[in-house]
Design an enzyme around this catalytic site. Structure first.
Site, PDB file in Angstrom:
ATOM      1  N   LYS A  38      14.226   9.909   1.344  1.00  0.00           N
ATOM      2  CA  LYS A  38      14.019  10.708  -0.041  1.00  0.00           C
ATOM      3  C   LYS A  38      14.123  11.823   0.161  1.00  0.00           C
ATOM      4  O   LYS A  38      13.234  12.662   0.930  1.00  0.00           O
ATOM      5  CB  LYS A  38      12.788   9.853  -0.613  1.00  0.00           C
ATOM      6  N   LYS A  47      13.285  15.568  -1.575  1.00  0.00           N
ATOM      7  CA  LYS A  47      12.789  16.220  -2.769  1.00  0.00           C
ATOM      8  C   LYS A  47      13.713  17.303  -3.260  1.00  0.00           C
ATOM      9  O   LYS A  47      14.260  18.056  -2.473  1.00  0.00           O
ATOM     10  CB  LYS A  47      11.263  16.978  -2.470  1.00  0.00           C
ATOM     11  N   ASP A  91      13.985  12.939  -5.358  1.00  0.00           N
ATOM     12  CA  ASP A  91      12.823  13.105  -6.216  1.00  0.00           C
ATOM     13  C   ASP A  91      12.457  14.317  -6.745  1.00  0.00           C
ATOM     14  O   ASP A  91      12.397  15.296  -6.037  1.00  0.00           O
ATOM     15  CB  ASP A  91      11.454  12.530  -5.398  1.00  0.00           C
ATOM     16  N   ASP A 120       8.303   7.719 -11.932  1.00  0.00           N
ATOM     17  CA  ASP A 120       6.928   7.846 -10.758  1.00  0.00           C
ATOM     18  C   ASP A 120       5.801   8.252 -11.774  1.00  0.00           C
ATOM     19  O   ASP A 120       4.858   7.454 -12.416  1.00  0.00           O
ATOM     20  CB  ASP A 120       7.244   8.744  -9.720  1.00  0.00           C
ATOM     21  N   GLY A 177       3.692   6.930  -2.212  1.00  0.00           N
ATOM     22  CA  GLY A 177       2.932   7.278  -1.710  1.00  0.00           C
ATOM     23  C   GLY A 177       2.238   8.507  -1.888  1.00  0.00           C
ATOM     24  O   GLY A 177       2.864   9.373  -2.846  1.00  0.00           O
TER      25      GLY A 177
HETATM   26  O1  OSB Z   1       6.200  12.359  -5.979  1.00  0.00           O
HETATM   27  O2  OSB Z   1       6.080  10.633  -4.521  1.00  0.00           O
HETATM   28  C1  OSB Z   1       5.864  11.682  -5.026  1.00  0.00           C
HETATM   29  C2  OSB Z   1       3.455  13.305  -2.343  1.00  0.00           C
HETATM   30  C3  OSB Z   1       2.526  13.756  -2.800  1.00  0.00           C
HETATM   31  C4  OSB Z   1       2.493  13.476  -4.544  1.00  0.00           C
HETATM   32  C5  OSB Z   1       3.863  13.243  -4.925  1.00  0.00           C
HETATM   33  C6  OSB Z   1       4.724  12.309  -4.349  1.00  0.00           C
HETATM   34  C7  OSB Z   1       4.580  12.488  -2.836  1.00  0.00           C
HETATM   35  C8  OSB Z   1       5.714  12.165  -1.919  1.00  0.00           C
HETATM   36  C9  OSB Z   1       5.424  11.646  -0.588  1.00  0.00           C
HETATM   37  O3  OSB Z   1       6.925  12.277  -2.296  1.00  0.00           O
HETATM   38  C10 OSB Z   1       4.969  10.266  -0.506  1.00  0.00           C
HETATM   39  C11 OSB Z   1       4.147  10.095   0.789  1.00  0.00           C
HETATM   40  O4  OSB Z   1       5.079  10.165   1.775  1.00  0.00           O
HETATM   41  O5  OSB Z   1       3.159   9.769   0.949  1.00  0.00           O
HETATM   42 MG    MG Z   2       7.612  10.825  -6.750  1.00  0.00          MG
END
Ligand code: OSB
Ligand code: MG
Length: 368
Positions: A161, A163, A189, A239, A291
């Protein structure tokens, strides 16, 4: 069960590398842990609120405050406490779902430990291990990104994934497809970084055959997501917008998303997460476990949830080493891209005393 005391513990864990998203850069995980002591057993819950209200309106200090001031006193007066009493008891208090989730998880952990039942079995898990993806932050250069993705693929992660944000979206996706081919499972994301005015721009992701685009628009913009979905080939996954089974039902009915990321903290706990799972299953909406850079405590419980049957896409349930040099529990390690679902009672893991003490910045005992 009766609550006899609650410990609020603040920890600060350095991340192995900075994690940059459209809302900020994290270099350490400052988290709040909740330990409940009951007449039957003790239990742990990890609060996923971050140090600042950048992902959602919640933040760790506020979670500690609302727990101390309102939630723990309300639960302390319940005589035959079980985990299913937590949500109704706290119903009158608006919001603060991450704080509620941490407390409910700790009570659930204590209850299941007392009864000798593992969380996975309690929730209805059907797998003993779960396939894992990894969330890759925004980097300073494409070369740096390709290195990071290459390393994660070498480690065995089954889904990548990326960002994204305006200025870091089409090109990094194209570069990853170019280097690693069409077969890797790839998704993006945006953490709310776009508006419906970006529809034509986001449609440029369509040729890259992404599994999904997660939360392109603001949390409240369900209608915008429904409109965007009509113009994109890439499936939309929500999300931030999904805060309960009720909001999930609305988003599904309005066709704002075709996939949902379930994060127990965001929706108020594992029991609400299971309701969302069941709702999505009955609407043929695949789900996956998100997560929040959890320690081993939160990760253990997430793995139990991710083992339910409608979790058909790899989650952000990465190995401990993706986040931390030294975790506060025995580390979760990847085997062929999978993590094991804990099998011992409750959340199925305990903190390591020395490791936990090492990263603890503050401990507060709430006497009842
Ligand atoms: O948007 O999924 C998200 C981490 C912190 C806050 C929001 C997000 C995330 C991640 C990482 O994308 C998720 C992880 O590996 O714990
Ligand atoms: Mg997210």
């Amino acid at each position: 069960m009766k609550l006899t005391g609650v410990e609020l513990r603040r920890i600060s864990l350095p991340l192995v590398s900075p994690f940059r998203t459209s809302f900020g850069t994290e270099t350490t995980r400052d988290a709040l842990l909740v330990r409940v002591v009951t007449t039957e057993a003790e239990g742990w819950g990890e609060c996923v609120a971050m140090a600042a209200p950048l992902y959602s309106s919640e933040y760790a200090d506020a979670a500690a405050d609302v727990l101390r001031r309102f939630f723990v006193p309300a639960l302390a007066s319940v005589d035959h406490l079980t985990a299913v009493d937590v949500t109704p008891t706290l119903q009158k208090f608006h919001g603060h779902r991450m704080a509620k989730a941490a407390l409910e998880t700790a009570v659930l952990d204590a209850e299941l430990r007392a009864e000798g039942r593992p969380l996975a079995r309690e929730l209805g898990a059907v797998h003993t291990q779960v396939p894992c993806g990894v969330s890759v932050g925004i980097m300073n250069s494409t070369e740096e990104l390709l290195d990071a993705v290459g390393n994660y693929l070498d480690e065995g992660y089954l889904r990548i994934k990326l960002k994204i944000q305006p200025g870091w979206d089409i090109d990094p996706v194209a570069a990853v497809r170019n280097r690693f081919g069409d077969d890797i499972l790839l998704q993006v994301d945006a953490n709310t970084a776009y508006t419906v005015a970006d529809t034509r721009h986001l449609a440029r992701l369509d040729p890259y055959n992404l599994l999904l685009i997660e939360q392109p628009l603001p949390e409240d913009d369900i209608l915008g997501h429904a409109q965007l979905a009509q113009h994109l080939k890439t499936p939309i996954c929500l999300d931030e917008s999904i805060t309960s089974a009720q909001t999930a039902a609305a988003a599904i009915t309005l066709k704002a998303c075709s996939i949902i990321n379930i994060k127990p903290g965001r929706v108020g706990g594992y029991l609400e997460s299971r309701r969302i799972h069941d709702l999505c299953q009955s609407h043929n909406i695949p789900v996956w476990c998100g997560g929040m850079l959890e320690t081993g405590l939160g990760r253990a419980a997430n793995l139990a949830l991710a083992a339910l049957p409608n979790f058909t896409l790899p989650g952000d349930t990465s190995a401990s080493s993706r986040y931390y040099q030294t975790d506060i529990t025995p580390p979760f390690t990847l085997t062929n891209g999978h993590l094991p679902v804990p099998t011992t009672p409750g959340i199925g893991i305990d903190p390591l005393e020395a490791e936990l003490a090492e990263v603890t910045t503050h401990t507060e005992w709430l006497k009842l």
